[in-house]
Design a protein around this motif. Structure first.
Motif, PDB file in Angstrom:
ATOM      1  N   UNK A   1      12.575 -30.844  26.114  1.00  0.00           N
ATOM      2  CA  UNK A   1      11.261 -30.858  25.903  1.00  0.00           C
ATOM      3  C   UNK A   1      10.845 -30.622  26.975  1.00  0.00           C
ATOM      4  N   UNK A   2       9.329 -29.844  26.578  1.00  0.00           N
ATOM      5  CA  UNK A   2       8.530 -28.962  27.741  1.00  0.00           C
ATOM      6  C   UNK A   2       7.201 -29.670  27.897  1.00  0.00           C
ATOM      7  N   UNK A   3       6.710 -30.109  26.742  1.00  0.00           N
ATOM      8  CA  UNK A   3       5.251 -30.518  26.725  1.00  0.00           C
ATOM      9  C   UNK A   3       5.090 -31.924  26.094  1.00  0.00           C
ATOM     10  N   UNK A   4       4.420 -32.989  26.624  1.00  0.00           N
ATOM     11  CA  UNK A   4       4.182 -34.322  26.017  1.00  0.00           C
ATOM     12  C   UNK A   4       2.745 -34.456  26.037  1.00  0.00           C
ATOM     13  N   UNK A   5       2.073 -34.557  24.780  1.00  0.00           N
ATOM     14  CA  UNK A   5       0.856 -34.700  24.663  1.00  0.00           C
ATOM     15  C   UNK A   5       0.363 -36.015  24.216  1.00  0.00           C
ATOM     16  N   UNK A   6      -0.728 -36.934  24.617  1.00  0.00           N
ATOM     17  CA  UNK A   6      -1.079 -38.200  24.302  1.00  0.00           C
ATOM     18  C   UNK A   6      -2.073 -37.967  23.129  1.00  0.00           C
ATOM     19  N   UNK A   7      -2.520 -39.120  22.779  1.00  0.00           N
ATOM     20  CA  UNK A   7      -3.478 -39.560  21.708  1.00  0.00           C
ATOM     21  C   UNK A   7      -4.672 -38.786  22.000  1.00  0.00           C
ATOM     22  N   UNK A   8      -5.033 -38.802  23.440  1.00  0.00           N
ATOM     23  CA  UNK A   8      -6.473 -38.468  23.670  1.00  0.00           C
ATOM     24  C   UNK A   8      -6.374 -37.139  24.032  1.00  0.00           C
ATOM     25  N   UNK A   9      -5.338 -36.419  24.069  1.00  0.00           N
ATOM     26  CA  UNK A   9      -5.260 -34.925  24.680  1.00  0.00           C
ATOM     27  C   UNK A   9      -4.889 -33.951  23.528  1.00  0.00           C
ATOM     28  N   UNK A  10      -4.952 -34.519  22.245  1.00  0.00           N
ATOM     29  CA  UNK A  10      -4.413 -33.736  21.095  1.00  0.00           C
ATOM     30  C   UNK A  10      -5.323 -32.483  20.953  1.00  0.00           C
ATOM     31  N   UNK A  11      -6.335 -32.734  21.190  1.00  0.00           N
ATOM     32  CA  UNK A  11      -7.594 -31.444  20.695  1.00  0.00           C
ATOM     33  C   UNK A  11      -7.262 -30.363  21.790  1.00  0.00           C
ATOM     34  N   UNK A  12      -6.346 -30.611  22.809  1.00  0.00           N
ATOM     35  CA  UNK A  12      -6.079 -29.747  24.056  1.00  0.00           C
ATOM     36  C   UNK A  12      -4.770 -29.191  23.673  1.00  0.00           C
ATOM     37  N   UNK A  13      -4.110 -29.436  22.551  1.00  0.00           N
ATOM     38  CA  UNK A  13      -2.783 -28.816  22.756  1.00  0.00           C
ATOM     39  C   UNK A  13      -2.497 -27.336  22.664  1.00  0.00           C
ATOM     40  N   UNK A  14      -3.588 -26.544  22.059  1.00  0.00           N
ATOM     41  CA  UNK A  14      -3.527 -25.248  21.978  1.00  0.00           C
ATOM     42  C   UNK A  14      -3.489 -24.558  23.453  1.00  0.00           C
ATOM     43  N   UNK A  15      -4.583 -25.211  24.256  1.00  0.00           N
ATOM     44  CA  UNK A  15      -4.512 -24.850  25.630  1.00  0.00           C
ATOM     45  C   UNK A  15      -3.375 -25.032  26.558  1.00  0.00           C
ATOM     46  N   UNK A  16      -2.819 -26.415  26.305  1.00  0.00           N
ATOM     47  CA  UNK A  16      -1.548 -26.949  26.971  1.00  0.00           C
ATOM     48  C   UNK A  16      -0.530 -25.791  26.616  1.00  0.00           C
ATOM     49  N   UNK A  17      -0.428 -25.453  25.416  1.00  0.00           N
ATOM     50  CA  UNK A  17       0.529 -24.651  24.944  1.00  0.00           C
ATOM     51  C   UNK A  17       0.480 -22.997  25.486  1.00  0.00           C
ATOM     52  N   UNK A  18      -0.731 -22.550  25.414  1.00  0.00           N
ATOM     53  CA  UNK A  18      -0.882 -21.318  25.810  1.00  0.00           C
ATOM     54  C   UNK A  18      -0.671 -21.214  27.173  1.00  0.00           C
ATOM     55  N   UNK A  19      -0.998 -22.035  28.364  1.00  0.00           N
ATOM     56  CA  UNK A  19      -0.722 -22.148  29.561  1.00  0.00           C
ATOM     57  C   UNK A  19       0.624 -22.093  29.929  1.00  0.00           C
ATOM     58  N   UNK A  20       1.397 -22.941  29.048  1.00  0.00           N
ATOM     59  CA  UNK A  20       2.949 -23.059  29.218  1.00  0.00           C
ATOM     60  C   UNK A  20       3.540 -21.686  28.925  1.00  0.00           C
ATOM     61  N   UNK A  21       3.112 -21.186  27.685  1.00  0.00           N
ATOM     62  CA  UNK A  21       3.677 -19.682  27.457  1.00  0.00           C
ATOM     63  C   UNK A  21       3.367 -18.508  28.461  1.00  0.00           C
ATOM     64  N   UNK A  22       2.261 -18.772  29.011  1.00  0.00           N
ATOM     65  CA  UNK A  22       1.648 -17.748  30.171  1.00  0.00           C
ATOM     66  C   UNK A  22       2.635 -17.819  31.323  1.00  0.00           C
ATOM     67  N   UNK A  23       3.002 -19.273  31.568  1.00  0.00           N
ATOM     68  CA  UNK A  23       3.778 -19.528  32.936  1.00  0.00           C
ATOM     69  C   UNK A  23       5.287 -19.199  32.584  1.00  0.00           C
ATOM     70  N   UNK A  24       5.625 -19.347  31.256  1.00  0.00           N
ATOM     71  CA  UNK A  24       7.130 -19.160  30.917  1.00  0.00           C
ATOM     72  C   UNK A  24       7.248 -18.228  30.127  1.00  0.00           C
ATOM     73  N   UNK A  25       6.698 -17.089  29.990  1.00  0.00           N
ATOM     74  CA  UNK A  25       6.412 -16.159  28.970  1.00  0.00           C
ATOM     75  C   UNK A  25       7.763 -15.635  28.405  1.00  0.00           C
ATOM     76  N   UNK A  26       8.667 -15.787  29.226  1.00  0.00           N
ATOM     77  CA  UNK A  26      10.086 -15.080  28.783  1.00  0.00           C
ATOM     78  C   UNK A  26      10.850 -16.072  27.867  1.00  0.00           C
ATOM     79  N   UNK A  27      10.364 -17.566  27.926  1.00  0.00           N
ATOM     80  CA  UNK A  27      10.977 -18.404  27.099  1.00  0.00           C
ATOM     81  C   UNK A  27      12.533 -18.717  27.252  1.00  0.00           C
TER      82      UNK A  27
END
Length: 448
Positions: free
Chosen positions: A101-127
């Motif tokens: 598991x990489x990201x855990x997103x709570x109920x209040x933060x669902x609207x920011x899922x794409x931003x969290x995901x984009x930040x994670x992909x940039x940080x770990x772009x090679x996957x």
């Protein structure tokens, strides 16, 4: 600002457990990712992004969530794995303990899922390398305040329109208010705009979803009935269904309006939970069996063809054998169509844990079996009424091009087999009057 370039060429897999509201929210995330260039995986493909939207209504639901997370990690070893939903909100440490598991997103933060995901992909772009699990969860219930809009089609013809979130009831057995926060909603104007957009995309049916949608209006000083009236005027939408309404919030005015409305279908889902007033008091429900009976009879009087689904819980703390017998007799006496039966499951932190009498798992299974048999009999009786009758069906999907499935206005599921050489998919998203043929055992086919 989201950098769309990090999403280019990526493929995503989605899995949703739980209620229609969860399905609506997952579908919304999928659509937003698609707008940023992410494709949904096809069978046999591996994903770069995995989203699991979880449920925590029972311990069985929790277990299924953990199993599905592990399965998606195993099948997509290089993917960024995001877990959201009620289980993620209430048990983030358990989720974080699942390898992969990489990201855990709570109920209040669902609207920011794409931003969290984009930040994670940039940080770990090679996957190729994983870091620590990122957890974005609001810990205090009173701080869960955001409302994330959702109006999505998903894989079906019908749309799901999220009109409300959260719940203020805090029934003794239920953990959902702790996971979803207090009741809140958007404006009627914003929901009408979303319905118009669905119509513009070719949608004909919308299901109104939420946690306690009859409580609509607390955030905006509006009323659920006013929302229903406003949606009824949206051109192009030919059918609305209300996913679930608490008995104490199902007003007589709403029943009467739906009975004569343009597009609201003769289909209600009303949670009972128990047909014993003793148990209802232990549950801290907001009604008694007398009010529930009154509402069901009013629906049937105003809409004789109405399909009425009922939620009922078995084996909750305090439910004696006598209390269960009361529930069985009460449900047997009502003109309801189908029962959604589920066993009570202990939820950490809920008030029900203070009730001393516990029901064994064996007894829960036996009680569930009796109510499921009652449900089958009632559904069978309801279906039999419409044998050789003509009803309008909105056809939804065809898996093989030969048979297309759909629902009547009063929620009878039917199948239509087309003639040799014809393609059933041409009927998808069309409303057609058909003659129904009852085959028994909850089966119905139809003929043009």
């Amino acid at each position: 600002m989201i950098d769309s370039s990090v999403f280019q060429g990526k493929k995503a897999a989605y899995f949703t457990l739980g209620c229609k509201l969860n399905f609506s929210e997952t579908s919304t995330v999928a659509r937003m990712l698609e707008e940023h260039g992410v494709c949904t995986v096809t069978e046999g493909e591996r994903a770069d992004i995995c989203l699991i939207n979880t449920c925590t209504v029972t311990e069985t639901a929790n277990s299924k969530c953990r199993q599905q997370i592990r399965k998606m990690v195993r099948e997509n070893p290089q993917a960024v794995v995001i877990v959201t939903g009620c289980y993620a909100q209430l048990s983030p440490k358990e989720v974080a303990g699942i390898e992969g598991v990489d990201l855990i997103v709570g109920s209040n933060e669902k609207g920011e899922i794409l931003q969290f995901l984009a930040d994670r992909l940039q940080w770990n772009c090679s996957l190729q390398e994983r870091g620590d699990v990122e957890t974005h969860v609001t810990e205090r219930v009173k701080d869960i305040r955001s409302f994330v809009p959702s109006c999505s089609r998903g894989e079906r013809t019908r749309y799901w329109l999220k009109v409300q979130d959260g719940c203020d009831y805090f029934c003794t057995y239920c953990a959902i208010p702790f996971a979803r926060g207090n009741s809140r909603n958007p404006t009627i104007a914003s929901l009408v705009a979303q319905a118009r957009q669905a119509a513009a995309e070719g949608g004909h049916e919308i299901v109104l979803t939420g946690v306690n949608i009859g409580d609509f209006g607390k955030s905006t000083n509006e009323k659920f009935l006013d929302l229903v009236k406003a949606l009824d005027e949206v051109e192009g939408i030919k059918r609305y269904r209300i996913s679930s309404l608490e008995p104490d919030l199902l007003s007589d005015e709403l029943i009467e309006y739906c009975a004569h409305s343009r597009a609201f279908m003769p289909h209600f889902h009303v949670p009972l939970q128990s047909g014993s007033d003793t148990v209802l008091r232990l549950m801290h429900r907001h009604y008694d069996t007398s009010l529930f009976r009154e509402k069901i009879l009013h629906i049937k009087s105003a809409m004789p063809d109405a399909f009425i689904g009922v939620d009922v819980m078995v084996g909750c703390r305090g439910e004696t054998a006598e209390c269960f017998d009361e529930t069985y007799r009460f449900l047997d006496s009502l003109p309801v169509t189908q029962l959604h039966v589920f066993p009570y499951s202990e939820r950490p932190g809920t008030a029900a844990l203070k009730i001393p009498l516990k029901v064994s798992d064996k007894e829960k299974k036996e009680r569930s079996k009796l109510l499921l048999e009652l449900s089958d009999r009632k559904t069978e009786q309801f279906y039999a009424i419409y044998n050789n009758k003509v009803r309008e069906v909105l056809f939804e999907s065809s898996s093989d091009g030969r048979v297309v499935h759909g629902f009547t206005d009063n929620y009878i599921r039917v199948g239509l087999r087309v003639a040799e050489g014809e393609d059933a998919s041409v009927l998808e998203n069309k409303i057609i009057p058909v003659k129904l043929k009852h085959l028994g055992k909850d089966k119905m086919i139809c003929y043009q």
